[in-house]
Each structure stands twice: as structure tokens, then as C-alpha cells.
Write a protein that holds these residues in place. Structure first.
Motif, PDB file in Angstrom:
ATOM      1  N   LYS A   1       0.834  -1.210   0.000  1.00 22.00           N
ATOM      2  CA  LYS A   1       0.000   0.000   0.000  1.00 22.00           C
ATOM      3  C   LYS A   1       0.870   1.262   0.000  1.00 22.00           C
ATOM      4  CE  LYS A   1      -3.555   2.312   2.755  1.00 22.00           C
ATOM      5  NZ  LYS A   1      -4.377   2.232   3.956  1.00 22.00           N
ATOM      6  N   GLU A   2       1.904   1.285   0.830  1.00 17.16           N
ATOM      7  CA  GLU A   2       2.773   2.470   0.916  1.00 17.16           C
ATOM      8  C   GLU A   2       3.612   2.639  -0.344  1.00 17.16           C
ATOM      9  OE1 GLU A   2       4.094   5.998   2.643  1.00 17.16           O
ATOM     10  OE2 GLU A   2       2.394   4.707   3.158  1.00 17.16           O
TER      11      GLU A   2
ATOM     12  N   LYS B   1       1.446   4.148  -2.946  1.00 22.28           N
ATOM     13  CA  LYS B   1       1.221   5.562  -2.643  1.00 22.28           C
ATOM     14  C   LYS B   1       2.428   6.388  -3.072  1.00 22.28           C
ATOM     15  CE  LYS B   1       0.058   8.645   1.218  1.00 22.28           C
ATOM     16  NZ  LYS B   1       0.973   9.684   0.828  1.00 22.28           N
TER      17      LYS B   1
ATOM     18  N   ASP C   1       2.273   9.295  -5.893  1.00 20.09           N
ATOM     19  CA  ASP C   1       2.569  10.667  -5.484  1.00 20.09           C
ATOM     20  C   ASP C   1       3.820  11.232  -6.157  1.00 20.09           C
ATOM     21  OD1 ASP C   1       0.392  10.521  -3.800  1.00 20.09           O
ATOM     22  OD2 ASP C   1       1.561  10.375  -1.948  1.00 20.09           O
TER      23      ASP C   1
END
Length: 99
Positions: free
Chosen positions: A10-11, A14, A18
Motif C-alpha cells: 500500500k505504501e 502511494k 505521489d
């Protein structure tokens, strides 16, 4: 085989979304060694380099540099976000015996 926890996936996703970098995955490589073993670097990557091992989890591509693939073979990458600890951690690395 290298494993990733759901929180790490998930990170990583992200970070990629981003970022302004062109990339669809994360590359793991050696960023030098210290007295107690290797240090690992992470970077956004568009594709694997020659010789990289590739794996995918939940649509996230991971490219592992051949210089560290054996060391990371039975490891797990986790993302920790608890109190003052925040960041990626590699669990299950072989003991270096010097620290």
C-alpha cells in the motif's frame, strides 16, 4: 522468495502515485555495506534491469538487484507506522554476526 506485507504494498503504491517519476514498480538494490551488513536502497523503477529478479503483488512490481537477491530471498518487507517509528523494515535477514 522475498515477501511484502499488505502495508508495504500500500505504501509503495502511494509513493509511486505521489511521485513525478515514471515508474510502475520499486527496485531494491545494495546501497553499500557497513560493518554489520549491507544497506539497501529503494527506488521507483519503470522496468527491471538486466539480471533483476521480478515479482508482483497486488499489481505492484518489485525488481530485485541480483547482488542482493540471495540475501533477501527469505525476507519480508513491511511498512511500520506506529508512534515515532515510521518507514520500511526488512525482516528475516541473515545475521551478520558483528553487531
Amino acid at each position: 522468495m522475498l515477501r511484502l506485507t499488505d502495508s508495504a504494498v500500500k505504501e509503495f503504491k502511494k509513493i509511486i502515485s505521489d511521485s513525478d517519476a515514471n515508474g510502475s514498480g520499486i527496485r531494491i538494490f545494495s546501497s553499500g555495506g557497513g560493518c554489520c551488513g549491507a544497506s539497501y536502497g529503494l527506488d521507483i523503477a519503470e522496468k527491471a534491469n538486466d539480471g533483476d529478479k521480478s515479482l508482483e503483488k497486488d499489481g505492484l512490481k518489485i525488481f530485485v538487484d541480483p547482488a542482493v537477491s540471495e540475501e533477501l530471498d527469505n525476507a519480508t518487507i513491511d511498512y511500520i507506522d506506529k508512534g515515532p517509528r515510521k518507514g520500511f523494515s526488512i525482516l528475516g535477514l541473515p545475521k551478520s554476526g558483528c553487531c
